[in-house]
Design an enzyme around this catalytic site. Structure first.
Site, short mmCIF file in Angstrom:
data_model
loop_
_atom_site.label_atom_id
_atom_site.label_comp_id
_atom_site.label_asym_id
_atom_site.label_seq_id
_atom_site.Cartn_x
_atom_site.Cartn_y
_atom_site.Cartn_z
N TRP A 359 0.83 -1.21 0.00
CA TRP A 359 0.00 0.00 0.00
C TRP A 359 0.86 1.27 0.00
O TRP A 359 0.35 2.37 -0.20
CB TRP A 359 -0.97 0.01 1.19
CG TRP A 359 -0.32 0.11 2.55
CD1 TRP A 359 0.42 -0.83 3.17
CD2 TRP A 359 -0.39 1.22 3.46
NE1 TRP A 359 0.83 -0.39 4.41
CE2 TRP A 359 0.35 0.87 4.61
CE3 TRP A 359 -1.00 2.48 3.42
CZ2 TRP A 359 0.50 1.71 5.71
CZ3 TRP A 359 -0.85 3.33 4.52
CH2 TRP A 359 -0.10 2.95 5.64
N ASP A 360 2.17 1.11 0.17
CA ASP A 360 3.10 2.24 0.10
C ASP A 360 2.93 3.02 -1.20
O ASP A 360 3.05 4.26 -1.23
CB ASP A 360 4.55 1.76 0.13
CG ASP A 360 4.88 0.86 1.31
OD1 ASP A 360 3.94 0.36 1.95
OD2 ASP A 360 6.06 0.64 1.57
N GLU A 490 2.09 -1.69 13.25
CA GLU A 490 2.17 -3.16 13.28
C GLU A 490 2.65 -3.69 14.64
O GLU A 490 2.80 -4.89 14.80
CB GLU A 490 3.07 -3.65 12.15
CG GLU A 490 2.42 -3.45 10.78
CD GLU A 490 3.36 -3.64 9.61
OE1 GLU A 490 2.87 -3.79 8.48
OE2 GLU A 490 4.60 -3.63 9.82
N LYS A 602 4.90 1.98 15.84
CA LYS A 602 5.95 1.80 14.82
C LYS A 602 5.96 2.98 13.84
O LYS A 602 7.02 3.44 13.42
CB LYS A 602 5.70 0.50 14.08
CG LYS A 602 6.75 0.11 13.07
CD LYS A 602 6.36 -1.17 12.34
CE LYS A 602 7.40 -1.55 11.30
NZ LYS A 602 6.93 -2.64 10.44
N GLN A 603 4.79 3.43 13.46
CA GLN A 603 4.68 4.52 12.48
C GLN A 603 3.33 5.20 12.68
O GLN A 603 2.51 4.73 13.46
CB GLN A 603 4.78 3.97 11.06
CG GLN A 603 3.60 3.11 10.63
CD GLN A 603 3.81 2.41 9.30
OE1 GLN A 603 4.57 1.45 9.22
NE2 GLN A 603 3.16 2.89 8.26
#
Length: 768
Positions: A359-360, A490, A602-603
């Site tokens: 999906w990046d 994640e 994580k992000q």
């Protein structure tokens, strides 16, 4: 400590001095690509030290059988692997009978390599003293042609420095290669034919299972002091190898040079049984141009790319080198002229993540390609997903969804899901939302509505059907909930009501319903075709909307923020700055169990939603959520710093914005995550571009116009970038205290600057 051996330079990567411990990292950093193929910066000559051999062909992959402890229904049957392709760059060298090998020779001096990003070539120069006492200078330069996409070229020169010597050079092809990353130690290639004629050779090999046929070819010539020698190579051949040995007496200080053209022709573009003749045709084209002319074409082609894509930064060489490295690698990976191809997280620089599409692409890469190329390139990326819609419906069917519900894969080569971690395969369903968001992003940026009736609406219907079925009604909450998911963070698996997932699900349904009505009114023929194909009814759309209107969002009144998921406040909320440095990165130091119970992010997760849907929230809401979540974020995803940099800039937190920018732009150059030897973080490089253009430049689309809220880091004197907006190229020049706009085009363009409308006319500099 981050690594710090790359010399700071505006237009090049430079490494000085030979260090065997840095070979694999440099193989990643100095890698080459031209959109059709790519290669790590492996040495041409033999090297017996630690090395990661890698040459890759766009679109060629292998379905490596999934390896798991136990099988679950719906599990992907294979993990797609980008394949280490047959090696065409090799040139073995013997000097008075001793083979050149930098790992075993007596001494290596004056070692220097350079990746010239401005002109698109890679060069290595060194002096080696062999164990037989002969000292030689070697200078090699190579590039992958943008003009002839199937061709690469090498100029490899050897000069004896302290005596005359008999030098043997053996350019070769080798199809007996393996992947570093395999599940079952399988062979991926079957060699079908080894062919040679005069000083040209080709190997035809086929991938097992997927049956891609690839012709790997080479043509070699040798010159002494610039004069071409009339030598015919002696054949050295096996079932998977062919070399052409050229032998020559060379006096001290004379230069023996090999010119080698090589590359790949594949069954994606040629008939399987015509690969030898196809390779001969492309070799003849390369020979007729010659090495020097092809190199000049390379410089010109890269000049055109930079003309549009370059970002200049005045007063900060490391920041300048960082952004150009990111832009260079993005263009080496994908040029946008083939809708069968996409952008893997490692591009052509390594094997991690299988080289597949994530999906990046939709979340991070499309904005870069829209603004630095033209809408056709972005349309090809959207078309890639449309072409995989039937597979997305199949993927959803394997998990028990019906009626044309579509779940796009987390990881894919051909539309099938091929990720081998259950919590991602089954749970990280928010990726479906990014596919639809990219359609919206394309529409608002280009104004090209035609994509929606042609392709986009069918994708939106499939995704809306999935969200409708994936949500279920909670009688306790009197709302629709989405259970058992992994959000963009994640470090939390199998959670309930991830806010970002619920929000993008609601938005996708409403967006699809809006455009079903628009297509019905404006494109009746397309509407009839799509309704006939999907068997969609008004009643079904109303059922979707019932879910969207009654979606549950976890919220904390005490903190006045949306919660990342239902149980977020049950965690021990210790901020990242209270973690000892010895425990970082936690993904390498902690057990997975401990990570899952921690509050660490994580992000961007909630903040990813605030990034996508910025105009749904006030600046105060953004600030509140940023201040709450960023202190728990460990930024252990390459996709994390860019989103936080953009949001920090929007909030005027320029110190943080600059820190995050440096981290995203030099993630690989400084090896923040201690993993650059595995390959580069290609898709996050688009986020680096966004950090400047959307972050510092404040570029948005508002009321169908380009809008800017420019800011500048204290460390910079100024910066510039260009935007191709609806076929008008606008150059933005930001300095302390003023911003100027320049237009390349024939018609005036209105832009918003800090909310005020100004008109930029052709030929005039408009300054605010």
């Amino acid at each position: 400590m981050n690594q710090d051996y790359i010399v700071a330079d505006n237009w090049a990567l430079i490494e000085e001095g030979f260090d065997a411990g840095k070979v694999e990292s440099s193989e990643s950093l100095f890698s080459l690509g031209n959109g059709a193929m790519g290669q790590r910066a492996n040495f041409e000559e033999k090297y017996t030290g630690e090395t990661f051999q890698g040459s890759y062909i766009a679109g060629v992959y292998y379905p490596d059988k999934t390896k798991v402890g136990w099988w679950k229904n719906g599990y992907p049957e294979y993990f797609a692997k980008v394949l280490n392709a047959p090696n065409w760059i090799g040139i073995n060298v013997w000097v008075n009978g001793e083979e050149l090998d930098l790992h075993t020779c007596k001494k290596v001096e004056n070692f220097r390599r350079e990746l010239n990003m401005k002109e698109g070539w890679y060069q290595r120069i060194f002096v080696a003293t062999l164990n037989n006492g002969i000292q030689i200078k070697v200078a090699s330069k190579r590039f992958l042609s943008l003009k002839l996409g199937e061709v690469g070229a090498i100029q490899y020169a050897v000069t004896p420095l302290n005596n005359k010597a008999e030098i043997i050079v053996e350019p070769y092809l080798d199809s007996g290669i393996e992947n570093k990353d395999t599940n079952w130690e399988e062979k991926f290639w079957e060699t079908l034919e080894v062919h040679h004629e005069n000083n040209t050779a080709a190997i035809v090999a086929r991938t097992l299972k997927t049956h891609f046929h690839v012709g790997t070819f080479m043509q070699s010539s040798v010159s002494l002091n610039g004069e071409t020698l009339n030598l015919t190579g002696e054949i050295n051949k096996s079932e998977t190898y062919i070399g052409l040995k050229f032998k020559q007496e060379v006096n001290q200080d004379e230069e023996l040079t090999v010119y080698k053209f090589g590359g790949y022709v594949t069954s994606m573009n040629h008939a399987k049984d015509e690969l030898i003749s196809a390779s001969e045709n492309i070799i003849n084209k390369a020979i007729s141009l010659g090495y020097s002319a092809l190199l000049e074409d390379q410089k010109e082609a890269w000049g055109k790319i930079w003309e549009m894509a370059d970002i200049t930064i005045d007063g900060d060489v490391k920041a300048q080198q960082g952004i150009r490295f990111n832009i260079f690698q993005l263009n080496q990976t994908y040029l946008g002229n083939d809708s069968r191809l996409n952008i893997g997280p490692k591009g052509f620089t390594g094997e991690k993540y299988g080289g597949s599409t994530y999906w990046d692409t939709e979340a991070y890469c499309i904005p870069f390609y829209m603004a630095t190329k033209d809408e056709k390139v972005a349309r090809n990326l959207l078309k890639y997903r449309y072409n995989h819609l039937e597979k997305a419906i199949e993927n959803a069917g394997k998990l028990g969804f019906t009626n044309g519900a579509a779940l796009y894969p987390m990881v894919t080569m051909n539309g099938e899901e091929c990720h081998n971690e259950w919590e991602i395969t089954f749970e990280e369903i928010h990726r479906n939302g990014a596919i639809v968001f990219a359609i919206y992003n394309y529409l608002r940026y280009t104004g090209d509505y035609s994509y929606i009736p042609e392709m986009g609406l069918e994708v939106m219907i499939g995704v809306a059907r999935f969200w409708h079925q994936r949500a279920n009604f909670s009688t306790a909450k009197n709302k629709y909930v989405i259970l058992g998911v992994t959000g963009p963070n994640e470090y939390e698996n199998n959670v309930n009501n991830n806010w970002y997932t619920n929000y993008i699900a609601q938005w996708c349904i409403k967006f699809a319903a809006t455009h079903i009505n628009k297509v019905k009114e404006g494109y009746p023929e397309d509407y009839e075709r799509i309704m006939g194909k999907t068997r969609l009814t008004d009643a079904e759309v109303q059922e979707w909307l019932k879910v969207a209107e009654n979606m549950y969002f976890p919220y904390s009144a005490g903190h006045d923020v949306y919660l990342q998921q239902d149980g977020f406040l049950d965690k021990e909320l210790i901020m990242v700055n209270n973690l000892s440095k010895e425990e970082r990165p936690i993904n390498q130091k902690w057990s997975w169990d401990r990570i899952l119970r921690s509050p660490y992010i994580k992000q961007a997760d909630v903040l990813q939603g605030f990034y996508f849907f910025e105009d749904h929230f006030t600046k105060e809401e953004l600030e509140r959520h940023f201040n709450f979540y960023e202190p728990f974020t460990v930024h252990e995803s390459s996709l994390s710093p860019c989103v936080h940099s953009i949001q920090a800039a929007a909030l005027g937190k320029m110190d943080q914005a600059y820190k995050f920018y440096l981290r995203t732009s030099r993630l690989d150059l400084d090896d923040y995550n201690k993993e650059v030897h595995e390959g580069l973080h290609i898709t996050s490089m688009a986020g680096t571009w966004m950090s400047i253009v959307e972050g510092f430049g404040g570029m948005r689309i508002k009321n169908d116009m380009l809008s800017f809220e420019p800011k500048i880091p204290e460390e910079w004197k100024g910066y510039t970038f260009k935007i191709n907006f609806r076929n008008n190229i606008v150059k933005v020049i930001v300095e302390h205290g003023k911003t100027s706009f320049k237009l390349e085009g024939n018609n005036p363009v209105d832009v918003l600057v800090n909310g005020e409308k100004i008109t930029v006319s052709p030929g005039n500099l408009a300054t605010v």
